[in-house]
Design a protein around this motif. Structure first.
Motif, PDB file in Angstrom:
ATOM      1  N   GLU A   1      19.458  48.402  33.789  1.00  7.87           N
ATOM      2  CA  GLU A   1      19.511  47.053  34.397  1.00  7.87           C
ATOM      3  C   GLU A   1      20.429  47.202  35.704  1.00  7.87           C
ATOM      4  O   GLU A   1      21.619  47.629  35.505  1.00  7.87           O
ATOM      5  N   SER A   2      20.109  47.064  36.964  1.00  8.34           N
ATOM      6  CA  SER A   2      21.099  47.058  37.909  1.00  8.34           C
ATOM      7  C   SER A   2      21.928  45.814  38.270  1.00  8.34           C
ATOM      8  O   SER A   2      21.631  44.739  39.098  1.00  8.34           O
ATOM      9  N   VAL A   3      23.103  45.780  37.407  1.00  7.96           N
ATOM     10  CA  VAL A   3      23.779  44.397  37.261  1.00  7.96           C
ATOM     11  C   VAL A   3      24.477  44.271  38.699  1.00  7.96           C
ATOM     12  O   VAL A   3      24.752  43.485  39.098  1.00  7.96           O
ATOM     13  N   GLY A   4      25.043  45.565  39.329  1.00  7.81           N
ATOM     14  CA  GLY A   4      25.623  45.647  40.581  1.00  7.81           C
ATOM     15  C   GLY A   4      24.940  44.792  41.556  1.00  7.81           C
ATOM     16  O   GLY A   4      25.223  44.028  42.304  1.00  7.81           O
ATOM     17  N   LEU A   5      23.637  45.187  41.523  1.00  6.53           N
ATOM     18  CA  LEU A   5      22.733  44.952  42.523  1.00  6.53           C
ATOM     19  C   LEU A   5      22.632  42.994  42.570  1.00  6.53           C
ATOM     20  O   LEU A   5      22.892  42.593  43.382  1.00  6.53           O
ATOM     21  N   VAL A   6      22.299  42.904  41.330  1.00  6.05           N
ATOM     22  CA  VAL A   6      22.155  41.379  40.998  1.00  6.05           C
ATOM     23  C   VAL A   6      23.459  40.646  41.222  1.00  6.05           C
ATOM     24  O   VAL A   6      23.161  39.566  41.896  1.00  6.05           O
ATOM     25  N   GLY A   7      24.459  41.199  40.802  1.00  8.79           N
ATOM     26  CA  GLY A   7      25.828  40.616  41.200  1.00  8.79           C
ATOM     27  C   GLY A   7      25.986  40.542  42.784  1.00  8.79           C
ATOM     28  O   GLY A   7      26.399  39.494  43.337  1.00  8.79           O
ATOM     29  N   ALA A   8      25.613  41.632  43.586  1.00 10.53           N
ATOM     30  CA  ALA A   8      25.811  41.533  45.031  1.00 10.53           C
ATOM     31  C   ALA A   8      25.003  40.371  45.419  1.00 10.53           C
ATOM     32  O   ALA A   8      25.244  39.703  46.464  1.00 10.53           O
ATOM     33  N   GLU A   9      23.704  40.280  45.060  1.00 14.28           N
ATOM     34  CA  GLU A   9      23.064  39.185  45.536  1.00 14.28           C
ATOM     35  C   GLU A   9      23.521  38.045  45.225  1.00 14.28           C
ATOM     36  O   GLU A   9      23.402  36.853  45.903  1.00 14.28           O
ATOM     37  N   SER A  10      23.842  37.591  43.949  1.00 14.57           N
ATOM     38  CA  SER A  10      24.438  36.299  43.313  1.00 14.57           C
ATOM     39  C   SER A  10      25.449  35.950  44.093  1.00 14.57           C
ATOM     40  O   SER A  10      25.880  34.775  44.261  1.00 14.57           O
ATOM     41  N   ILE A  11      26.396  36.952  44.673  1.00 15.21           N
ATOM     42  CA  ILE A  11      27.541  36.461  45.287  1.00 15.21           C
ATOM     43  C   ILE A  11      27.199  36.392  46.982  1.00 15.21           C
ATOM     44  O   ILE A  11      27.785  35.417  47.482  1.00 15.21           O
ATOM     45  N   GLY A  12      26.324  37.070  47.391  1.00 15.17           N
ATOM     46  CA  GLY A  12      25.886  37.133  48.629  1.00 15.17           C
ATOM     47  C   GLY A  12      25.341  36.021  49.065  1.00 15.17           C
ATOM     48  O   GLY A  12      25.581  35.264  50.122  1.00 15.17           O
ATOM     49  N   GLU A  13      24.273  35.431  48.507  1.00 17.72           N
ATOM     50  CA  GLU A  13      23.399  34.490  48.857  1.00 17.72           C
ATOM     51  C   GLU A  13      24.346  33.042  48.905  1.00 17.72           C
ATOM     52  O   GLU A  13      24.336  32.402  49.953  1.00 17.72           O
ATOM     53  N   PRO A  14      25.015  32.569  47.781  1.00 14.83           N
ATOM     54  CA  PRO A  14      25.767  31.599  47.994  1.00 14.83           C
ATOM     55  C   PRO A  14      26.938  31.773  49.171  1.00 14.83           C
ATOM     56  O   PRO A  14      27.328  30.651  49.878  1.00 14.83           O
ATOM     57  N   GLY A  15      27.283  32.919  49.417  1.00 17.62           N
ATOM     58  CA  GLY A  15      28.287  33.251  50.312  1.00 17.62           C
ATOM     59  C   GLY A  15      27.805  32.844  51.782  1.00 17.62           C
ATOM     60  O   GLY A  15      28.535  32.395  52.651  1.00 17.62           O
ATOM     61  N   THR A  16      26.621  32.856  51.882  1.00 20.54           N
ATOM     62  CA  THR A  16      25.984  32.516  53.343  1.00 20.54           C
ATOM     63  C   THR A  16      26.204  30.913  53.563  1.00 20.54           C
ATOM     64  O   THR A  16      26.073  30.382  54.763  1.00 20.54           O
ATOM     65  N   GLN A  17      26.447  30.244  52.541  1.00 23.57           N
ATOM     66  CA  GLN A  17      26.388  28.735  52.445  1.00 23.57           C
ATOM     67  C   GLN A  17      27.863  28.317  52.734  1.00 23.57           C
ATOM     68  O   GLN A  17      28.058  27.099  53.117  1.00 23.57           O
ATOM     69  N   MET A  18      28.814  29.252  52.855  1.00 27.53           N
ATOM     70  CA  MET A  18      30.261  29.005  53.060  1.00 27.53           C
ATOM     71  C   MET A  18      30.687  28.581  54.293  1.00 27.53           C
ATOM     72  O   MET A  18      29.951  29.172  55.248  1.00 27.53           O
ATOM     73  N   THR A  19      31.275  27.595  54.617  1.00 26.61           N
ATOM     74  CA  THR A  19      31.875  27.545  56.014  1.00 26.61           C
ATOM     75  C   THR A  19      32.821  28.582  56.167  1.00 26.61           C
ATOM     76  O   THR A  19      33.543  29.091  55.587  1.00 26.61           O
ATOM     77  N   LEU A  20      32.400  29.118  57.573  1.00 29.01           N
ATOM     78  CA  LEU A  20      33.073  30.236  57.842  1.00 29.01           C
ATOM     79  C   LEU A  20      34.634  30.285  57.868  1.00 29.01           C
ATOM     80  O   LEU A  20      35.267  30.907  57.053  1.00 29.01           O
ATOM     81  N   ASN A  21      35.051  29.487  58.869  1.00 27.68           N
ATOM     82  CA  ASN A  21      36.551  29.755  58.858  1.00 27.68           C
ATOM     83  C   ASN A  21      37.093  28.279  58.451  1.00 27.68           C
ATOM     84  O   ASN A  21      36.988  27.221  59.347  1.00 27.68           O
ATOM     85  N   THR A  22      37.639  28.263  57.414  1.00 25.22           N
ATOM     86  CA  THR A  22      38.391  27.054  57.004  1.00 25.22           C
ATOM     87  C   THR A  22      39.616  27.150  56.575  1.00 25.22           C
ATOM     88  O   THR A  22      40.112  28.229  55.966  1.00 25.22           O
ATOM     89  N   PHE A  23      40.569  26.431  57.219  1.00 26.46           N
ATOM     90  CA  PHE A  23      41.923  26.389  57.010  1.00 26.46           C
ATOM     91  C   PHE A  23      42.459  25.331  56.198  1.00 26.46           C
ATOM     92  O   PHE A  23      42.278  24.137  56.519  1.00 26.46           O
ATOM     93  N   HIS A  24      42.658  25.717  54.567  1.00 22.61           N
ATOM     94  CA  HIS A  24      42.841  24.698  53.983  1.00 22.61           C
ATOM     95  C   HIS A  24      44.532  24.395  53.814  1.00 22.61           C
ATOM     96  O   HIS A  24      45.246  25.433  53.924  1.00 22.61           O
TER      97      HIS A  24
END
Lengths: 80, 377
Positions: B53-76
């Protein structure tokens, strides 16, 4: 000496123990692996300094895991 | 009944066993418990990632896709403070790249008792902060005729830092070295050159130099902020320096946390840094309201710490460790890798995925992994 090493009881450092030769053999047999295939830990790693590690030994790490409660992880000692 | 549970201790993870224990009905025969556990064990076995099972690939997609939803530059702003910490995507990139110098260092310094209850908290915080001569100066005046510089010190600040003017003069003398004489009287330091023919611009240079002399506190700590967490006080700092921090005995050495991965690795070891990676990534994702399964992040953290030292996911880190030339070349700077491999006569055994994609062969993933053995007649 003891005061200096207080930080090694840090909450983020899981428990490290050394495997005996017998346990080492059993582990390798169980997973059908060689030492090379295990994840590594440096011989100079501060978290194992109290164990007096030597090269090619195996360190058993008992982590707290949010998914499994407790997981056991092994690292082979390397000298680099 | 506990005997039955003990039998499954090595087979089923602790947290699942606990869950079974809690949900068991009050009256349950041993045979039934055994049956339940056997079923749970089977279910657990089936939930494993299968070999190949290509767990790394699945991991990359699972982190990457929600990553596109993130606000780019936030200073908290951490808490109610004016501490400005890198968060959002820039911070995630920083962690996964394993950057040596991070945008904003930060420490959370937990304190030992009586101090954790708020004793002298302001004073402690102030004593940690790195202070330069500049912070203590009220006024500098230069007398051109007799080449004399007069520094009047800010008395209230001296009092907070618990310093006297002659002590500061001594520190200055050490920090400057050259031929100047120091005289102190009641909050004023007078500096005169030992030789009469010192040029005037030297005095002006000295003035700038003096402002920059390190006086007290911990180097690298630019801001401090006492915060109340639950029912204890914690000092949050901007800038990170665990090594010097541990020298102070009011610090709880078992709970001090920095967001500088390399510093944590040096002092607490590789296992601690793995945990810090997970915690720091989760912290960012939580503030963004993104939900990623923690197993993906644990996989990344395990990979980054696999070799015993912290390695970023870039061509200087884990990609460099790949045994295949073609795999390395396919990532970044292909020409460099191929030339070096040619010069040293490297062999590519085509054991991994990307090099097999390149030469149009079946990749060793999933059903492509096992080989086929047949009997010849």
């Amino acid at each position: 000496m003891s005061a200096k090493k207080d930080h090694l009881k840090h909450a983020l450092i899981p428990e490290h123990t050394k495997l005996s030769d017998k346990e080492k053999e059993a582990l390798m047999k169980k997973y059908n692996i060689t030492l090379k295939e295990l994840p590594k830990i440096s011989i100079n790693d501060p978290a194992i300094s109290h164990l007096d590690p030597k090269e090619r030994e195996i360190i058993k790490i008992v982590r707290k895991s949010p998914t499994a409660g407790k997981t056991i992880f092994y690292r082979g000692v390397i000298n680099e | 009944m506990s005997d039955i549970f003990k039998g499954y201790k090595d087979l089923i993870p602790e947290s699942i066993l606990e869950e079974v224990k809690i949900n068991l009905p009050d009256k349950c025969s041993d045979a039934k418990v055994k049956k339940i556990l056997e079923k749970v064990y089977q279910e657990y076995r089936q939930s494993f990632a299968e070999p190949g099972e290509s767990v790394g690939l699945v991991g990359a997609e699972s982190i990457g896709e929600p990553g596109t939803q993130m606000t780019l530059n936030t200073f908290h702003f951490a808490g109610v403070s004016e501490l400005n910490v890198t968060t959002g995507l820039p911070r995630i990139i920083e962690i996964f790249d394993g950057r040596k110098t991070i945008g904003t260092g930060m420490m959370e310094v937990y304190l030992k008792k009586p101090y954790s209850e708020g004793k002298d908290i302001k004073k402690l915080a102030e004593s940690i902060k790195e202070s330069k001569m500049e912070d203590f100066i009220q006024e500098i005046s230069i007398n051109i005729t007799n080449l004399q510089m007069t520094i009047s010190l800010n008395k209230s600040k001296l009092e907070i830092a618990n310093l006297k003017e002659d002590k500061i003069a001594k520190i200055l003398e050490k920090g400057i070295k050259k031929g100047f004489k120091f005289k102190t009287k009641d909050g004023i330091i007078e500096i005169t050159p030992t030789s009469k023919d010192e040029p005037l611009n030297e005095i002006y240079k000295l003035k700038e130099k003096i402002k920059d002399v390190y006086i007290s506190g911990i180097k690298g700590i630019t801001q401090v902020l006492p915060v109340k967490r639950g029912n204890e006080y914690v000092i949050v700092t901007a800038g990170s320096n665990i090594k010097d921090m541990l020298k102070h005995d009011f610090v709880d050495p078992e709970r001090i946390i920095s967001n500088d991965l390399y510093e944590m690795e040096k002092i607490f070891g590789v296992e601690a840094v793995r945990q810090v990676i997970i915690n720091e990534v989760l912290k960012v994702l939580d503030t963004q309201g993104i939900n990623i399964d923690i197993r993906h992040i644990m996989l990344v953290a395990d990979t980054m710490t696999m070799s015993g030292t912290l390695m970023g996911i870039n061509r200087y880190g884990i990609v460099k460790e790949k045994p295949s030339v073609l795999a390395r070349a396919s990532f970044e700077t292909p020409v460099k890798h191929i030339i070096n491999a040619a010069l040293t006569g490297e062999v590519d055994y085509l054991n991994s995925v990307i090099e097999n994609v390149m030469i149009n062969q079946l990749v060793p993933v999933g059903t492509g992994l096992p080989g086929l053995v047949t009997k010849t007649k």
